[in-house]
Design a protein around this motif. Structure first.
Motif, PDB file in Angstrom:
ATOM      1  N   MET A   1      27.936 -12.297  -8.032  1.00 22.55           N
ATOM      2  CA  MET A   1      29.301 -12.494  -8.519  1.00 22.55           C
ATOM      3  C   MET A   1      30.302 -12.262  -7.390  1.00 22.55           C
ATOM      4  SD  MET A   1      29.381 -10.742 -12.324  1.00 22.55           S
ATOM      5  CE  MET A   1      31.140 -11.080 -12.544  1.00 22.55           C
ATOM      6  N   PRO A   2      30.719 -13.327  -6.703  1.00 25.31           N
ATOM      7  CA  PRO A   2      31.765 -13.161  -5.690  1.00 25.31           C
ATOM      8  C   PRO A   2      33.120 -12.858  -6.330  1.00 25.31           C
ATOM      9  CG  PRO A   2      30.477 -15.159  -5.331  1.00 25.31           C
ATOM     10  CD  PRO A   2      30.131 -14.653  -6.707  1.00 25.31           C
TER      11      PRO A   2
ATOM     12  N   ALA B   1      29.060  -9.903   6.187  1.00 21.54           N
ATOM     13  CA  ALA B   1      28.759 -10.180   4.781  1.00 21.54           C
ATOM     14  C   ALA B   1      28.240 -11.605   4.608  1.00 21.54           C
ATOM     15  CB  ALA B   1      30.008  -9.959   3.918  1.00 21.54           C
ATOM     16  N   ASP B   2      28.908 -12.565   5.228  1.00 17.98           N
ATOM     17  CA  ASP B   2      28.466 -13.963   5.111  1.00 17.98           C
ATOM     18  C   ASP B   2      27.067 -14.147   5.687  1.00 17.98           C
ATOM     19  OD1 ASP B   2      30.848 -14.680   3.915  1.00 17.98           O
ATOM     20  OD2 ASP B   2      31.773 -15.398   5.786  1.00 17.98           O
ATOM     21  N   ARG B   3      26.819 -13.537   6.833  1.00 12.27           N
ATOM     22  CA  ARG B   3      25.509 -13.670   7.467  1.00 12.27           C
ATOM     23  C   ARG B   3      24.436 -12.982   6.622  1.00 12.27           C
ATOM     24  NH1 ARG B   3      21.809 -16.537   9.520  1.00 12.27           N
ATOM     25  NH2 ARG B   3      20.435 -15.513  11.016  1.00 12.27           N
TER      26      ARG B   3
ATOM     27  N   GLY C   1      30.983  -8.438  -2.042  1.00 15.41           N
ATOM     28  CA  GLY C   1      32.217  -8.487  -1.271  1.00 15.41           C
ATOM     29  C   GLY C   1      31.977  -7.935   0.113  1.00 15.41           C
ATOM     30  N   SER C   2      33.012  -7.976   0.939  1.00 16.80           N
ATOM     31  CA  SER C   2      32.859  -7.529   2.331  1.00 16.80           C
ATOM     32  C   SER C   2      33.270  -6.083   2.536  1.00 16.80           C
ATOM     33  CB  SER C   2      33.674  -8.429   3.263  1.00 16.80           C
ATOM     34  OG  SER C   2      35.040  -8.425   2.894  1.00 16.80           O
ATOM     35  N   GLY C   3      33.727  -5.395   1.451  1.00 16.81           N
ATOM     36  CA  GLY C   3      34.089  -3.988   1.574  1.00 16.81           C
ATOM     37  C   GLY C   3      35.564  -3.797   1.853  1.00 16.81           C
TER      38      GLY C   3
END
Length: 367
Positions: free
Chosen positions: A177-178, A129-131, A107-109
């Motif tokens: 696991m997104p 996060a995506d990068r 996750g992105s936090g």
């Protein structure tokens, strides 16, 4: 349906950290002996929420040596806080040590204070996060003779010339696991044939008394995408086997009345701990770069309890979980040490483990 234990206790002072670490190791061993499928841990920094969560990979490696039959998971890793190289290296090492029994939530936090500590602008967390995940895939795929992987992701820089060592145990790499909140996250899980976390809320509201409505919605989106991705029936079954719904607090007692009374005592201590951290949260959110856009209700409200808690007698808990099993949820993640970790809290946590094992889990093993 699988059942897993979420280690999510709090230490209230530095001198309590060692006792918490030792007690949670024993709690994890007890869960393994009682037939739980996995141990999950969060990824957090700088406060009393799970002091070992500053490097849950390390604690998981310690437990894996003691409990080789168990799966280990992370709920969830805040990807912007991890350099892509260290992220991939740690996952590969643990993938090897567990013979592939690894589930890495991503996750992105959610916490500005943690972003500040790692030099990340909270507003950029999703993009970082995506990068980082895209770079991680490049690192996992890189062979010795392939061109260097260039890393330029906000606070993370670098250039990898050879390869990541050790190699992964799992083909490609360990399962990620997104969290299936955003369409992009659900699609990432579905496209790769990974499990997903299925939440019981829809931001910006993180609470409510109709959790199943949200679970069904998010699961339905993920399930449709999984079918559309063109996986084999076996691959879809593997993804659904570990698709997870999380309860921050699971508490089981002999009667519903006893469970409610004990749960409220647990939540009172939990909320007091949250309020002690409020001053630091306010300092972290003192500028626009770190301002949160969502709010979690007070833990003593029915909105928080309705979203995050599962409680009651074994029979009540079984009836509550039947619709989740029928929907297709593969794994129930149970927070059994929520709040400050006192001796009484451990006793209640052990009570929940025992009653789940003896009188709840068998009902779903048959299914």
């Amino acid at each position: 349906m699988r059942f897993s234990v979420f280690l999510n206790a709090r230490s209230m002072a530095p001198q309590d950290d060692r006792g918490l670490i030792q007690a949670l190791a024993v709690h994890a061993e007890r869960a393994a002996a009682l037939g739980f499928d996995a141990i999950f841990m969060p990824d957090h920094h700088f406060n009393g929420y799970m002091p070992i969560a500053s490097d849950s990979f390390m604690f998981a490696a310690y437990l894996a040596a003691k409990l080789p039959q168990m799966h280990f998971g992370f709920s969830v890793t805040s990807v912007p806080l991890h350099h892509p190289v260290r992220f991939v290296e740690r996952i590969n090492i643990l993938d090897q040590l567990t013979d592939g029994k690894l589930l890495v939530g991503i996750g992105s936090g959610t916490t500005p204070e943690e972003m500040i500590g790692f030099g990340v602008d909270y507003r950029d967390a999703g993009a970082i996060a995506d990068r980082n995940l895209a770079i991680a895939e490049q690192l996992w795929a890189k062979g010795l003779e392939d061109p260097a992987v260039e890393i330029d992701s906000g606070p993370h820089q670098g250039r990898v010339l050879q390869r990541i060592a050790p190699a992964a145990y799992t083909a490609g790499h360990a399962r990620l696991m997104p969290v299936a909140l955003k369409e992009a996250s659900a699609r990432r899980a579905a496209t790769h044939g990974w499990p997903a976390f299925i939440p019981a809320f829809t931001p910006p509201t993180i609470g409510g008394t109709e959790p199943m409505r949200h679970v069904a919605k998010h699961f339905g989106v993920y399930r449709a995408m999984l079918d559309e991705a063109g996986h084999s029936p076996e691959a879809i079954a593997r993804a659904l086997d570990w698709t997870t719904h999380t309860y921050q607090l699971v508490h089981v007692a002999e009667t519903d009345e006893q469970a409610r009374e004990e749960m409220m005592a647990i939540l009172t201590a939990y909320q007091e701990a949250i309020e002690r951290e409020a001053a630091f949260n306010a300092r972290a959110e003192s500028n626009d770069a770190n301002k949160k856009t969502d709010r979690t209700p007070n833990a003593l409200t029915e909105d928080w309890i309705g979203t995050w808690c599962l409680y009651g007698s074994p029979e009540t808990v079984v009836e509550h979980l039947k619709p989740y099993a029928e929907l297709g949820i593969g794994n129930i993640l149970c927070g059994t040490t929520t709040g400050p970790l006192t001796d009484e809290r451990l006793r209640l946590g052990d009570q929940t483990l025992r009653l789940l094992s003896e009188r709840v889990m068998p009902a779903f093993r048959k299914v």
